[in-house]
Write a protein that holds these residues in place. Structure first.
Motif, mmCIF file in Angstrom:
data_model
loop_
_atom_site.group_PDB
_atom_site.id
_atom_site.type_symbol
_atom_site.label_atom_id
_atom_site.label_comp_id
_atom_site.label_asym_id
_atom_site.label_seq_id
_atom_site.Cartn_x
_atom_site.Cartn_y
_atom_site.Cartn_z
ATOM 1 N N ASN A 1 29.630 15.029 19.649
ATOM 2 C CA ASN A 1 30.064 13.741 19.365
ATOM 3 C C ASN A 1 30.311 13.639 17.735
ATOM 4 N N ASP A 2 29.977 12.301 17.273
ATOM 5 C CA ASP A 2 30.680 12.072 15.880
ATOM 6 C C ASP A 2 29.503 13.082 14.907
ATOM 7 N N TYR A 3 28.289 13.336 15.539
ATOM 8 C CA TYR A 3 27.436 13.858 14.551
ATOM 9 C C TYR A 3 27.163 15.669 14.709
ATOM 10 N N ALA B 1 29.037 18.971 16.342
ATOM 11 C CA ALA B 1 30.220 19.584 16.569
ATOM 12 C C ALA B 1 30.089 20.637 17.963
ATOM 13 N N GLU B 2 30.792 20.670 18.729
ATOM 14 C CA GLU B 2 31.021 21.352 19.970
ATOM 15 C C GLU B 2 30.956 22.901 19.470
ATOM 16 N N GLY B 3 30.396 23.777 19.779
ATOM 17 C CA GLY B 3 30.331 25.133 19.348
ATOM 18 C C GLY B 3 29.449 25.707 18.227
ATOM 19 N N GLU B 4 29.014 24.559 17.615
ATOM 20 C CA GLU B 4 28.198 24.773 16.418
ATOM 21 C C GLU B 4 26.651 25.145 16.911
ATOM 22 N N ILE B 5 26.065 25.810 15.972
ATOM 23 C CA ILE B 5 24.604 26.240 16.342
ATOM 24 C C ILE B 5 23.861 25.223 15.363
ATOM 25 N N TYR B 6 22.547 24.970 15.939
ATOM 26 C CA TYR B 6 21.740 24.043 15.295
ATOM 27 C C TYR B 6 20.396 24.664 15.517
ATOM 28 N N THR B 7 19.466 24.383 14.720
ATOM 29 C CA THR B 7 18.079 24.930 14.530
ATOM 30 C C THR B 7 17.077 23.645 15.011
ATOM 31 N N THR C 1 24.244 3.609 19.418
ATOM 32 C CA THR C 1 25.028 2.766 18.369
ATOM 33 C C THR C 1 26.562 2.646 18.754
ATOM 34 N N SER C 2 26.937 1.585 18.339
ATOM 35 C CA SER C 2 28.298 1.350 19.108
ATOM 36 C C SER C 2 29.270 2.068 17.881
ATOM 37 N N THR C 3 28.879 3.038 17.034
ATOM 38 C CA THR C 3 29.764 3.722 16.077
ATOM 39 C C THR C 3 30.201 5.204 16.432
ATOM 40 N N VAL C 4 29.314 5.503 17.516
ATOM 41 C CA VAL C 4 29.390 6.889 18.057
ATOM 42 C C VAL C 4 30.481 6.457 19.293
ATOM 43 N N THR C 5 31.559 7.393 19.181
ATOM 44 C CA THR C 5 32.309 7.296 20.531
ATOM 45 C C THR C 5 31.531 7.822 21.857
ATOM 46 N N ASN C 6 31.210 9.028 21.832
ATOM 47 C CA ASN C 6 30.038 9.506 22.828
ATOM 48 C C ASN C 6 29.023 9.610 22.540
#
Length: 79
Positions: free
Chosen positions: A19-21, A23-29, A65-70
């Protein structure tokens, strides 16, 4: 969190639907574990975080929130 859900602090999750925050394919902890359903998911530079949910829908961060598309970003644990 309990060992049944297999999510622990410092685990790595890959974003499977972004989504806006996140990214698809990125790795997070995974950050601090709040309880058996919620935990912190670190973002840019591991300084910021959103709270992620683990339930029957999977692992996701939901934005009211209305600012996030998905409004939901989904994740899978990296084995």
């Amino acid at each position: 969190m309990t060992d049944n859900n297999n999510i622990h602090t410092e685990d790595k999750l890959i974003c499977t639907k972004g989504n806006d925050y996140y990214a698809e394919g990125e790795i997070y902890t995974v950050g601090r574990i709040v309880n058996d359903k919620y935990f912190q998911l670190l973002t840019s530079g591991n300084d910021d975080h959103w709270y992620a949910t683990l339930d029957d829908q999977g692992i996701y961060v939901s934005f009211d929130t209305s600012t996030v598309t998905n409004n939901k970003a989904f994740f899978a644990k990296i084995a």
